[in-house]
Scaffold this motif. Structure first.
Motif, PDB file in Angstrom:
ATOM      1  N   GLY A 178       0.815  -1.208   0.000  1.00  0.00           N
ATOM      2  CA  GLY A 178       0.000   0.000   0.000  1.00  0.00           C
ATOM      3  C   GLY A 178       0.847   1.256   0.000  1.00  0.00           C
ATOM      4  O   GLY A 178       2.040   1.241  -0.314  1.00  0.00           O
ATOM      5  N   HIS A 179       0.244   2.314   0.420  1.00  0.00           N
ATOM      6  CA  HIS A 179       0.789   3.655   0.315  1.00  0.00           C
ATOM      7  C   HIS A 179       1.560   4.060   1.580  1.00  0.00           C
ATOM      8  O   HIS A 179       2.342   4.991   1.569  1.00  0.00           O
ATOM      9  N   GLN A 180       1.315   3.326   2.664  1.00  0.00           N
ATOM     10  CA  GLN A 180       2.039   3.429   3.941  1.00  0.00           C
ATOM     11  C   GLN A 180       1.711   4.664   4.785  1.00  0.00           C
ATOM     12  O   GLN A 180       2.143   4.748   5.928  1.00  0.00           O
ATOM     13  N   GLN A 182      -0.808   8.665   5.111  1.00  0.00           N
ATOM     14  CA  GLN A 182      -1.992   9.461   4.752  1.00  0.00           C
ATOM     15  C   GLN A 182      -1.530  10.764   4.117  1.00  0.00           C
ATOM     16  O   GLN A 182      -0.654  11.444   4.658  1.00  0.00           O
ATOM     17  N   ASP A 183      -2.118  11.108   2.977  1.00  0.00           N
ATOM     18  CA  ASP A 183      -1.826  12.399   2.351  1.00  0.00           C
ATOM     19  C   ASP A 183      -2.730  13.467   2.951  1.00  0.00           C
ATOM     20  O   ASP A 183      -3.932  13.252   3.130  1.00  0.00           O
ATOM     21  N   ILE A 184      -2.117  14.618   3.257  1.00  0.00           N
ATOM     22  CA  ILE A 184      -2.876  15.730   3.858  1.00  0.00           C
ATOM     23  C   ILE A 184      -2.488  17.018   3.150  1.00  0.00           C
ATOM     24  O   ILE A 184      -1.294  17.358   3.067  1.00  0.00           O
ATOM     25  N   ILE A 262       1.069  19.768  -3.994  1.00  0.00           N
ATOM     26  CA  ILE A 262       1.379  20.342  -2.671  1.00  0.00           C
ATOM     27  C   ILE A 262       0.609  19.545  -1.616  1.00  0.00           C
ATOM     28  O   ILE A 262      -0.630  19.572  -1.579  1.00  0.00           O
ATOM     29  N   HIS A 263       1.349  18.814  -0.827  1.00  0.00           N
ATOM     30  CA  HIS A 263       0.701  18.043   0.242  1.00  0.00           C
ATOM     31  C   HIS A 263       1.772  17.525   1.184  1.00  0.00           C
ATOM     32  O   HIS A 263       2.967  17.574   0.886  1.00  0.00           O
ATOM     33  N   MET A 264       1.351  16.997   2.310  1.00  0.00           N
ATOM     34  CA  MET A 264       2.268  16.351   3.238  1.00  0.00           C
ATOM     35  C   MET A 264       1.821  14.905   3.412  1.00  0.00           C
ATOM     36  O   MET A 264       0.656  14.645   3.742  1.00  0.00           O
ATOM     37  N   HIS A 265       2.745  14.000   3.148  1.00  0.00           N
ATOM     38  CA  HIS A 265       2.478  12.566   3.329  1.00  0.00           C
ATOM     39  C   HIS A 265       2.934  12.223   4.744  1.00  0.00           C
ATOM     40  O   HIS A 265       4.087  12.442   5.100  1.00  0.00           O
ATOM     41  N   PHE A 266       2.014  11.668   5.538  1.00  0.00           N
ATOM     42  CA  PHE A 266       2.262  11.457   6.968  1.00  0.00           C
ATOM     43  C   PHE A 266       2.175   9.977   7.326  1.00  0.00           C
ATOM     44  O   PHE A 266       1.183   9.307   7.013  1.00  0.00           O
TER      45      PHE A 266
HETATM   46 ZN   LIG Z   1       1.415   9.925   0.058  1.00  0.00          ZN
END
Ligand SMILES: [Zn+2]
Length: 308
Positions: A178-180, A182-184, A262-266
């Motif tokens: 998976g993506h591991q 959460q995108d925010i 533009i996002h933060m992957h958390f």
């Molecule tokens: Zn991500």
């Protein structure tokens, strides 16, 4: 004259036999269905013999001991031994349930654990958790919404994308990959403006090309990884000690030269081994679904609770 005397003796013997039988002289005081004895059934004991108190006819029988008082009854064990998820309080903002991904974007999962119960929401401002790749302007996004600043990316409800289709190992996802994280997206579609902050007290244990890693100071020493901040404007360096809510850097789109929105992957990784709410084993550094923790943290933030 002898016949009446014999008859009288027989009656006396019969009476003595009957009294003796019912007094337990013959050991059958409580035998059901036993009729009165006759003079010919045995020899009565002489008058004055003490009867066995245990065989008194009115002695309670059947329970073999002292009656159990009602308040001595043992309490029943918890009727619900099933581990129940740690469900956060009702959310005050719009968000879809954990595991509800954009259709055909991934595999989903069943775990509902709030892995970081005191998480400090990792943005100083409002933010929008949703899919980067499958959202407007993303590589798999809707063709009729080609721009990343489309209002649909900056509108509630939030949406989980932890198990979105990727090739990365992610054992809690249905297909094991998976993506591991959460995108925010930040509060507005403007990069290098909105602060990303520390999820809990800890140490900056790694700064990579486009990643910042924070390891929680307190047990269970969860590991948080933040991607895509403006790396040449970070507020921290590797080895720095931070408090929950401290600024780390600004949300941007750094990805080592690869284009992204533009996002933060958390991400949250486990600090100890354990078990998820759907029974899957969690080993050290397993990637954990952050969505439930983020929802609860955002509720606290909106309620005005400070991180420290
Ligand atoms: Zn991500």
């Amino acid at each position: 004259m002898r016949a009446p005397l014999i008859f009288l003796i027989l009656i006396i013997l019969a009476v003595l036999a009957l009294v003796g039988y019912n007094s337990g002289w013959f050991g059958g005081a409580t035998a059901p269905g036993a009729g009165p004895a006759t003079a010919t059934n045995g020899t009565p004991s002489p008058p004055g013999v003490t009867t066995d108190p245990a065989a008194e006819p009115d002695e309670p029988v059947g329970d073999g001991g002292v009656e159990q008082l009602p308040d001595e009854a043992k309490a029943e064990p918890d009727a619900d031994p099933v581990k129940t998820p740690d469900v956060p309080a009702a959310a005050t903002f719009g968000h879809l349930p954990a595991g509800d991904l954009i259709p055909k974007s991934g595999s989903g999962y069943l775990d509902r654990t709030v892995w970081s119960p005191k998480l400090c929401f990792p943005f100083a401002d409002d933010a929008f958790a949703n899919s980067q790749v499958y959202g407007a302007g993303g590589g798999m996004g809707p063709k009729d919404h080609p721009g990343q600043c489309d209002p649909m990316n900056y509108t509630l409800p939030w949406r989980d994308n932890f198990c979105e289709s990727r090739g990365y190992a992610s054992p809690l996802c249905a297909v094991g990959k998976g993506h591991q994280g959460q995108d925010i997206r930040p509060a507005t579609c403007k990069k290098d403006k909105h602060w990303v902050v520390a999820a809990e007290d800890g140490i900056i244990t790694d700064v990579g090309t486009y990643t910042v890693t924070l390891t929680g100071e307190a047990a269970p020493h969860r590991v948080y990884r933040y991607l895509h901040m403006r790396m040449n404007q970070l507020a921290v360096k590797e080895g720095a000690s931070v408090k929950a809510g401290d600024n780390l850097g600004k949300a941007s789109n750094d990805f080592g030269g690869t284009p992204t929105t533009i996002h933060m992957h958390f991400e949250i990784r486990s600090g100890v081994a354990g078990t998820s709410t759907d029974g899957k084993p969690v080993v050290l550094h397993t990637f954990l679904p952050p969505y439930q923790s983020l929802v609860a943290a955002y509720d606290r933030k909106r309620a005005g609770q400070a991180c420290h």
